[in-house]
Motif scaffolding. Structure first.
Motif: not given
Length: 736
Positions: A400-407
């Motif tokens: 259960g985790i959230s993160f940002e990424y650059i698509p």
């Protein structure tokens, strides 16, 4: 048959009846185990193991009556086996650098064949299995002890995430069932008098074959056990760091992959991508037909330990591009003939948020896109490979985790396609930056190392330069790195390659896939492209992870074990790492609402089991009712004869049945002798048939219909007694 020949025959029968099935079961079990540890020569080693079994069985039999000596000899043997085993374990570790536990549990294609460890298994495990089989089948019959031997292959294959062939399982269980029945009768503590003859062998063979066929026909349970749901249940932490112990030093098998379709986890994303590549881990060098990691690839001039992902590191989404753009903004590219307009301002400005969740999936790594940025959950990155992981959730083993990424957007791909900059130009640009203090020595050195390390194909033998010639022909009209990488991707789909996850060729080399079979799964395509890119001087790395494309009714991405996928990351000059997928269409399986899909191979496999069952059932029916079937055809044939011929044929049939039942030659008997034989030996009265036979055969008399019916009724009433088998002289003597 003279007395000596009969004695030899009886001795052989006794030896076979007592030892054949235990030896066969041991050979079958070890053959199945050998298949998961050996690349070839499985049959040869199985034959060697049979010899090993026979020698030990002979020794145990010789020692059995020697009560004191047998204990001493067996103890000495056990000590010798242990000593030899320790020597083999030490030699295996010194030769390979890999622990026995790692080799024992990890799939052969991932860790390779280590001969010393295999010989330890052959000698050590083999000695244990032979000892167990001898004691629990010959000395003291115990079905539980024998079952322990049968469980070994299931344990080994299950832990190595490998699957046993259905036919192997059926043969093993069939032999086991036969041994359970047989050993109860022939073990030393048995009180039964057993007659080993053709009828016993035939009946036993039909019984165990039928059981085996039923075992193959039984459908697999739809419920999964805890061990199936939690494949890490028996994990042994063989590394010092507990946060990175679920990743492998070697790539997955290129052939024979197996998956259940089980859902591992779900995720949502704010990106509108149709297919999202979640990387699990990347690999460095291609050795012995598999990818491996290499410590030298970690030797970058930045923090080599676990650290928070930052903007000034070699795998940062904007690391390479930000350097190139900053130097272009200072007009350093003007002397190189590269237009600074090729570096747009907003190339990596778009960000997406990914939320991953699961009730059971709890790896130490986090499947994530390439260009991830740190979030609020202490997401960590391993230097160079940019594998993502974190400490275990304190609330429990749940993802259960959230993160940002650059698509990776169309804007990035377009910029990469338009950027007309070579490797030499980029390195020259970096030297300008170094001279003027706009680039640090570590930053430049890190990029130089990517070009040096990720173009390494020294461990791959490109025989005749065929792969190099192919790679150059594919990319001969390409103007930059991106076009070359995309040309390699397009080559496979445009040249008749086929995706086939079930295909297992005789030759598992990547050259055979690339130039001959043109058939395989994602690992073959990703491997081929990575090697060709490196040959061309394009830094590339082979990556394993998941291709997420399935969505549920709530719009969430669903990631199954069958979505495991291999793809390629190529370092594009001036841009950085980009993801490419060379696998041809066909791997994106369409799942129904209940999480299953129609698999033709599964249907064919199941249908073949039905056919096998029907075939075995047919053989069983024919065998059990053979006499009756023959009798039916005989009686039907009588309908087409006249009454005289019927009587003659019926008499000959009686003589034939008596001959089969008694195993005596009765063809020379006169009718009167047959009459006497029937009364004294069988208790049967067939006076009417014999009288009419003499009249018909010697007097030319033709019985009328009523007389024929009387004779025929007499025969039918006594038919069972005529077919009942009499014991032979040898059998009578044995029972006395």
């Amino acid at each position: 048959m003279n007395t000596k020949t009969a004695q030899i025959k009886n001795t052989l029968v006794n030896i076979l009846s007592k030892y054949a099935l235990p030896l066969l079961l041991g050979a079958v079990v070890m053959n199945i185990i050998f298949k998961t540890y050996l690349v070839d020569n499985v049959r040869l080693y199985t034959f060697g193991y049979v010899v090993y079994e026979c020698l030990l069985f002979a020794l145990f039999e010789w020692l059995k009556p020697k009560k004191v000596l047998r204990g001493l000899v067996y103890t000495a043997l056990m000590v010798a086996v242990l000593f030899l085993g320790f020597q083999l374990l030490r030699a295996g570790f010194e030769h390979s650098g890999k622990s026995f536990i790692n080799w024992f549990y990890v799939n052969r294609q991932e860790i390779g064949q280590i001969d010393e460890y295999f010989y330890f298994l052959f000698v050590g495990l083999g000695f244990f299995i032979i000892s167990v089989l001898y004691y629990f089948t010959i000395v003291r019959y115990r079905s539980f002890g024998t079952m322990l031997v049968v469980l070994f292959p299931f344990f080994i294959y299950g832990k190595r995430a490998d699957s046993m062939d259905t036919l192997d399982i059926t043969i093993m269980l069939t032999v086991f069932i036969a041994l359970m029945v047989h050993s109860r009768l022939v073990s030393d503590e048995s009180k039964h008098d057993l007659v080993i003859n053709g009828s016993y062998v035939a009946a036993s063979a039909v019984f165990v074959t039928l059981v085996g066929a039923l075992a193959m026909l039984m459908p697999t349970s739809s419920k999964t056990s805890y061990l199936e749901k939690n494949s890490n249940f028996f994990d042994v932490n063989i590394k010092s760091s507990g946060t990175y112990d679920n990743l492998s030093d070697e790539s997955s098998p290129r052939f024979g992959a197996d998956a259940t379709g089980e859902i591992l986890f779900n995720f949502t994303t704010t990106s509108d991508e149709q297919v999202i590549y979640l990387r699990r881990q990347s690999f460095d060098l291609f050795r012995n037909e598999k990818w491996v990691t290499d410590d030298s690839f970690y030797d970058f001039d930045i923090d080599k330990n676990v650290h928070l992902y930052g903007d000034n590191e070699v795998n940062s989404p904007s690391y390479v591009y930000s350097i190139a753009k900053s130097l272009a903004d200072k007009d350093y590219t003007k002397d190189l003939g590269v237009d600074r307009s090729q570096f747009p301002d907003d190339l990596f400005s778009e960000k997406a948020v990914m939320n991953q969740f699961s009730d059971s999936f709890a790896p130490s790594y986090i499947p994530a896109p390439l260009m991830i940025t740190p979030g609020e959950n202490n997401v960590y990155i391993k230097t160079t490979h940019s594998e993502v992981y974190r400490p275990y959730d304190t609330a429990g083993n749940k993802l259960g985790i959230s993160f940002e990424y650059i698509p990776e957007t169309e804007n990035e791909r377009q910029a990469a396609a338009n950027l007309d900059m070579t490797e030499n130009q980029f390195k020259l640009l970096l030297s300008y930056g170094l001279t003027n203090g706009d680039v640090t020595s570590n930053q430049a050195l890190n990029i130089y190392k990517i070009y040096a390390l990720y173009t390494d194909v020294s461990a791959y033998d490109d025989k005749g330069g065929k792969m190099e010639a192919l790679a150059k022909s594919i990319t001969e009209n390409c103007k930059n790195d991106y076009e070359k990488a995309q040309a390699l991707v397009d080559y496979f789909e445009q040249n008749g390659y086929v995706y086939d996850n079930e295909y297992e060729p005789d030759d598992e080399s990547i050259a055979y896939f690339l130039f001959t079979s043109k058939r395989g799964n994602c690992t073959n395509y990703a491997t081929s492209m990575t090697l060709m890119a490196r040959i061309l001087g394009l830094p590339a790395r082979y990556v394993e992870g998941f291709a997420a494309y399935e969505k549920n009714e709530r719009g969430e991405f669903v990631v199954r074990d069958s979505h495991a996928h291999a793809f390629v990351e190529v370092f594009i000059t001036g841009i950085g790492w980009m993801t490419f997928d060379p696998t041809v269409p066909g791997y994106q399986r369409d799942y129904s609402a209940n999480g299953t899909n129609f698999d033709v191979s599964t249907f064919v496999s199941y249908f073949s089991r039905i056919v096998l069952f029907i075939g075995v059932a047919f053989v069983l029916v024919v065998f059990v009712f053979l006499n009756r079937i023959i009798e039916v055809f005989f009686r039907l044939s009588l309908k087409f004869r006249d009454n005289g011929d019927k009587v003659i044929r019926l008499y000959r049939r009686v003589v034939r049945l008596l001959t089969i039942a008694s195993n005596e030659k009765l063809s020379g008997y006169t009718p009167e002798m047959i009459r006497e034989y029937l009364v004294k030996r069988r208790g049967v009265e067939l006076g009417g048939l014999i009288d009419f036979f003499e009249k018909t055969c010697f007097g030319g008399y033709v019985p009328d219909e009523a007389e024929w019916k009387m004779v025929y009724a007499e025969y039918k009433a006594q038919w069972k007694k005529l077919t009942k088998r009499e014991k032979t002289t040898l059998e009578l003597d044995k029972n006395m």
